[in-house]
Design an enzyme around this catalytic site. Structure first.
Site, PDB file in Angstrom:
ATOM      1  N   THR A  77       0.819  -1.209   0.000  1.00 20.49           N
ATOM      2  CA  THR A  77       0.000   0.000   0.000  1.00 20.49           C
ATOM      3  C   THR A  77       0.856   1.264   0.000  1.00 20.49           C
ATOM      4  O   THR A  77       1.883   1.323   0.665  1.00 20.49           O
ATOM      5  CB  THR A  77      -0.890  -0.007   1.254  1.00 20.49           C
ATOM      6  OG1 THR A  77      -1.677  -1.185   1.209  1.00 20.49           O
ATOM      7  CG2 THR A  77      -1.804   1.200   1.308  1.00 20.49           C
ATOM      8  N   SER A 124      -6.399  -0.089  -2.826  1.00 17.99           N
ATOM      9  CA  SER A 124      -6.983  -1.245  -3.511  1.00 17.99           C
ATOM     10  C   SER A 124      -6.452  -1.446  -4.924  1.00 17.99           C
ATOM     11  O   SER A 124      -6.305  -2.579  -5.377  1.00 17.99           O
ATOM     12  CB  SER A 124      -8.501  -1.081  -3.581  1.00 17.99           C
ATOM     13  OG  SER A 124      -9.053  -1.050  -2.293  1.00 17.99           O
ATOM     14  N   GLY A 146       2.764  -2.755   8.345  1.00 15.03           N
ATOM     15  CA  GLY A 146       2.909  -3.246   9.722  1.00 15.03           C
ATOM     16  C   GLY A 146       4.321  -3.709  10.008  1.00 15.03           C
ATOM     17  O   GLY A 146       4.873  -4.521   9.274  1.00 15.03           O
ATOM     18  N   THR A 172     -11.856  -2.847   6.044  1.00 17.15           N
ATOM     19  CA  THR A 172     -11.152  -2.151   4.963  1.00 17.15           C
ATOM     20  C   THR A 172     -10.035  -3.013   4.365  1.00 17.15           C
ATOM     21  O   THR A 172      -9.844  -3.056   3.151  1.00 17.15           O
ATOM     22  CB  THR A 172     -10.522  -0.839   5.511  1.00 17.15           C
ATOM     23  OG1 THR A 172     -11.535  -0.117   6.208  1.00 17.15           O
ATOM     24  CG2 THR A 172      -9.998   0.016   4.380  1.00 17.15           C
ATOM     25  N   GLU A 230      -7.609  -6.205   3.197  1.00 13.36           N
ATOM     26  CA  GLU A 230      -7.816  -7.430   2.407  1.00 13.36           C
ATOM     27  C   GLU A 230      -9.039  -7.312   1.513  1.00 13.36           C
ATOM     28  O   GLU A 230      -9.810  -8.253   1.363  1.00 13.36           O
ATOM     29  CB  GLU A 230      -7.960  -8.648   3.341  1.00 13.36           C
ATOM     30  CG  GLU A 230      -6.737  -8.963   4.169  1.00 13.36           C
ATOM     31  CD  GLU A 230      -5.542  -9.388   3.322  1.00 13.36           C
ATOM     32  OE1 GLU A 230      -5.741  -9.906   2.221  1.00 13.36           O
ATOM     33  OE2 GLU A 230      -4.407  -9.162   3.788  1.00 13.36           O
TER      34      GLU A 230
END
Lengths: 719, 719
Positions: free
Chosen positions: A171, A177, A210, A468, A470
């Site tokens: 991302t 997306s 993350g 939101t 996945e």
């Protein structure tokens, strides 16, 4: 035996026993007013019509019980994993605490030789997103699936032992997306046999990654591969970002934490910008696509295999949603059985506790337990039913996923479209249901649901990103609808392609459309889940046919998104009910554990309440008649009454340990009020004040000048 | 002129301009990829069909503009009121920061001689619950309304100058909505002319009391008055709790903070237990009930007057819900106009920005603005319409409340039941709508909605308690339904009692029931709000009649709560639409400001989308036909398209200053991505690491041993 094992999950309570400095003695003599919560729960448990420990075994199969206790014992007896201070910590503290836990967990797991099941159970019990979650959850699987054998062996060896700590950077600040829209580039430089990773703009910065912010040493970076002047779109590269010597970020990158969030504050979600940053050619993951020394690109024949991981993650999220919702329900149902408010003798007529107090001693006021108010039942019991529904479909998804993967390894891709469609729609529907349900559980706890001590706010905030992540829950429904529209077309063109097996999720699309709900001839028919299922099939089929007709007449894709959302929901609600019916009627283990009757009750409530919440779609084409809607609402009340005696046992059945709930309101022993106080006394504002004569920090500076402005000590004495 | 004044509310942006220590130079050269957010918003603003500054004046009347700027100037130029660090602070820090602000604000307001309007504007702009909120919001009004003239004069004099700081202690750990169930006692001791305040149990502890935990010196305590052995139920007492000399709690009480919450963490909500704690007789507030020296009790003749405050608070919450929802919509709509994702030329056909980039320079990829996807419009535009609907009904509530109070002062209580019913149902409905809408706005921002920098999570968490406070949203609906059932009975028994005025909210209950929606003859009729209103009136009337029939046949109260919830909602949705119609068609100021046409568009969307969300209740009795539901769904799409060009201008019209939004996504100038980065760089985890060579605290202790376990420096060099 097994009961005792389940009991072990709930830690014995000894609240408020040890005197704390600065707490007046009279406090220790106080108890909650009668009746006691423990008493209420005991009565509730006694009136269940089934054995909740048998339900636990039915839900999870036997073997889990042992692992839960084994791992929980280790964690609960280690200071590092104490949750006592979790609700009081600010962001930096919580991150550091989590890092400490991760480090200790890695060490423990190694020492105790924990297998994957035990490691997974450990994370479930710790119940907090970890700084290493993406290392094990994305970095390693991605190396495994996208690296060549040589790459996998080398990097996984290092990663497995935490020699390197990885993350997965896809991302970007301006791109989520739409993976094809990513900006980061990896340009091949044949002269040096290197890739140059570069961020051409601010929006190209990787964001939300993350573990990247402060922890990771390596990132798998998705970047547009450019070689010989041609852009081949996003590919995966292993990029070293921090020195293994001293953990300093390398020159040419700028990396940091993206800042505070609603939840996940123990995780260092990070950003990274690259300024013409070079990596060797062999850092591109080359199992499928390859770039040779001279910069020639070769692509794989098919890439369908990569759907596998995506589908697995979605299937896993369906199962997780079930457990999340069950946890919300556990807290809300137990507390509702204990909490009493106003007195309505009619509502309390079946409450033994109420009856004990009121007639025998009118002076001992007893209020009505809020679980006995019909509106509270109407809010909460359908959530219990949903949690079971999600569980059965979650397990179904995992089963069908495994079947699909087996087929695919044999070269048979037939199941892929159906499983992909179901996993997309179900991920969307079930995470939406769970998020709404947990919040409804929280609100149904009244004021105390707002306290972190309820165990619900923090937990909800950790769950929320799943709507939101996945695949955004709104976007995803296009995947499901596209598939359904395609199947409808296919069945119409070639009726022989209509599935014969009842296992198919789309067989109903090929059925002859019906005009009205003739199967529901009497009010009692609405207690038959198969008759309900027929209505769900009709509704979904009608919606698909209507959209297909509109689009055939020229309605464009963008004007069809609202209908697609509705279709995906309708289809997936049908699947949820279908799998619930299967579990209640056809699963032999349900019968063997004597839980089939209560499952049927719950299955009916799930069908009825879901139908009511979407009623217009059943009614607007005249399928469900005016009379049948009146029956429906009456039968919902009947189902709520049928669930009532089993409410507490149904949430007990999930066997969620107190260590996980971390909730004053939801604890197994019902000591709600003692626990609220115990937790409040540990609030740092109180602890710090008690260390200073019970005067708050800031008094001298901010309060005293205001209160004593211009007053003489004589004046003060008068007040 | 006025435009400029409105513009002043939005602070000029200079993000990322000043180099920070440890940030590499290449960073400062980066800009977001084209097109820029500022450009997108400019184009949006240019295409509006009305003047948003005229709408602002219509919504709030002129005078507010000046006050906003005046107060904002003072606050923005004072370090103390900076919001820069708000999102990074842990609980204790945030409490202390807020205390500092409160202290400074009290001082400023005194120096600048701010009137009530300016003080209120100050709190709105600071936009954070304060430690003194209950002092001014409950303690002082309660002294004023319940104290004798002498008591009021004495205590208010002290309170006004912050010589004492008060709070209002009613709720107990075990008792909320049911005030009659409170346990704390105040027993009169004639020998010493004192009351003895006592907490007989743990559940009797006062709980949730704002400002009590660490700040207040005095509490108004609701306790059961016992004199001469008789219990007269809850009454109000002024209880000194902390010394004015040194702020230490007095002996015989135990007071503290209730711990961390979802929001409100800058407020010290507190608990307090009393152990036979004595106060003088004259500390009972005796405007109505009295206890004389000998312990004789006298009660007031009527106490209806106390409904006034309760209704005022509820009316105020309706208006607050409007503004809260408007704020959520402001962030989501602006961001949706800037955020781009995937490319759908059909969806972008009216987007000038898209058209500029794509045809002229195909190499400059331009994605579709998410606001142009129909599903995003379907999620967000009804929320814009709701915010306006809530606003008009909020102002209507305040007007009708003032009329009622005027009548009551003249001894005329006629309006009380109707206003009480409307305020209960509307408080429930509008706070529920706003909470759901803000969360939907947050989710519609995708991943970035989860960041605190979006400005939505913290704000939502502060709003959420309103669904529980001042009457739980589920409980409250019984008040409204009880009134509607009573009116129906009355109108039936005495048709002359049916209201004649169109201003009445219940006139429709007396109308002849209709069977079908004959007024909607063509699809175009659904764009007529009056025809929609007719359907809302029918639905509410039908539901009330049906419940009355069931109850006449013996359905008990507890079995009717589900229907009561539905009835209250139906009635209040009717009121919302009714007041919206009034504002769009009959308010002369709307015409004068040339905003009537856009209000009509919005009013229609509100009516249609509300009808769709509750469609089954319109359809199930055959009132709305199958054909009409098809029209309805088609007309919603038409309304969304009609709102589209005005979407940004409609949220701009609320004029919410950037200082309040505190949002990277929603800022007026559209610099979303620059702002996200600027805020991230200030995250303490980053700041602290930068001070240590960009290495995180905890590395040496928790990461290094893992990464370097058993490695020689040779090994390390190889990695």
């Amino acid at each position: 035996m097994a009961d005792k094992e389940l009991q072990k999950r709930h830690k014995p309570a000894a609240p408020l026993s040890e005197p704390m400095r600065g707490i007046p003695g009279f406090f220790y003599d106080l108890k909650p007013a009668e009746p006691q919560g423990a008493n209420s729960l005991q009565v509730e448990r006694a009136k269940a019509t089934f054995d909740s420990s048998k339900m636990t075994r039915f839900l999870f199969t036997n073997y889990l019980g042992g692992i839960v206790n084994e791992v929980q014992d280790v964690l609960e007896n280690d200071e590092t994993f104490s949750k006592e201070n979790r609700y009081y910590m600010g962001r930096s503290e919580r991150f550091l605490d989590r890092l400490k836990m991760d480090s200790k967990f890695a060490q423990l797991a190694r020492e105790l030789k924990w297998d994957d099941a035990r490691r997974t159970m450990g994370s479930l019990l710790i119940d907090e997103p970890g700084t290493f979650s993406l290392h094990t959850g994305m970095f390693m699987p991605c190396l495994n699936s996208q690296g060549t054998d040589e790459q996998s062996k080398y990097w996984l060896g290092l990663a497995h032992n935490y020699r390197i700590i990885g993350c997965y950077a896809q991302t970007e600040l301006g791109h989520g997306s739409n993976v094809q829209g990513l900006e980061t580039t990896a340009t091949y430089i044949p002269e040096t046999e290197q890739f140059e990773i570069h961020s051409p703009s601010l929006t190209a910065s990787k964001w939300w990654v993350g573990g990247l912010g402060k922890t990771a040493t390596h990132a798998i970076v998705m970047a547009r591969l450019i070689t010989k002047g041609k852009d081949f779109g996003p590919h995966a590269f292993i990029v070293p970002i921090r020195s293994l010597e001293n953990h300093k970020p390398f020159a040419g990158i700028m990396v940091g934490d993206v800042g505070p969030k609603m939840g996940f504050n123990c995780v260092d979600n990070g950003f990274i910008l690259f300024n013409k940053y070079r990596i060797p050619r062999d850092h591109m993951l080359m199992r499928y696509s390859k770039v040779d020394k001279d910069g020639n690109y070769s692509a794989p024949p098919v890439q369908k295999i990569s759907y596998g991981t995506m589908i697995f993650v979605r299937a896993y999220l369906v199962a997780s949603s079930a457990l999340a919702l069950a946890r919300g329900a556990t807290v809300a149902i137990r507390y509702s059985a204990i909490r009493r408010q106003f007195t309505d003798p009619e509502a309390s007529k079946n409450d033994e506790v109420f009856q004990q107090y009121v007639p025998q001693n009118p002076k001992l006021k007893c209020e009505t337990a809020v679980i006995d108010y019909s509106l509270q039942q109407y809010r909460l019991f359908p959530i219990i039913a949903q949690s079971y529904a999600l569980h059965f479909s979650g397990f179904w998804m995992l089963r069908i996923y495994m079947k699909m993967m087996k087929n695919m390894n044999d070269g048979n891709m037939d199941l892929l479209p159906e499983v992909h469609a179901a996993s997309s729609g179900l991920k969307s529907l079930t995470t939406t249901i769970a998020a709404a349900g947990i919040e409804e559980c929280r609100r149904s706890c009244g004021g105390h649901g707002y306290s972190l001590f309820s165990g619900l706010p923090d937990f909800l905030n950790t769950f929320l990103p799943l709507v939101t992540l996945e695949g955004d829950n709104h976007l995803l429904t296009q995947q499901t609808s596209r598939y359904l529209l395609k199947q409808l077309r296919k069945y119409k063109q070639d009726p022989s392609s209509i599935p014969k097996s009842d296992g198919s999720t789309t067989k109903y699309l090929g059925a002859m459309p019906t005009k009205s709900w003739t199967a529901a001839k009497t009010e009692a028919d609405l207690q038959n889940p198969l008759i309900l299922l027929e209505a769900f099939a009709h509704r979904s089929q009608r919606l698909v046919i209507e959209l297909a007709t509109k689009m055939a007449k020229g309605q464009v894709w963008n004007d069809s998104l609202i209908e697609m959302y509705a279709i995906s929901k309708a289809h997936c609600q049908y699947i949820l009910l279908k799998n619930f019916v299967h579990a209640a009627y056809h699963d032999k283990r349900a019968a063997a554990n004597e839980v089939a009757p209560v499952l049927v009750t719950l299955c009916v409530l799930f069908g009825l309440s879901t139908m009511e919440s979407e009623l217009s779609e059943f009614v607007e084409d005249g399928f469900v008649s005016q009379k049948q809607t009146v029956w429906l609402r009456a039968q919902i009340k009947k189902s709520l009454a049928a669930v009532r005696p089993n409410a507490v046992a149904l949430v007990d059945s999930w066997g969620i340990p107190d260590y996980v709930l971390n909730s004053a309101l939801g604890r197994y022993d019902g000591k709600v009020y003692e626990s609220m106080f115990e937790m409040a006394l540990k609030e740092p504002l109180n602890v710090n004040a008690r260390a200073h004569g019970d005067v708050v920090e800031g008094y001298e500076e901010f309060l005293k000048p205001l209160i004593q402005r211009g007053l003489s000590s004589d004046d003060k004495a008068k007040l």
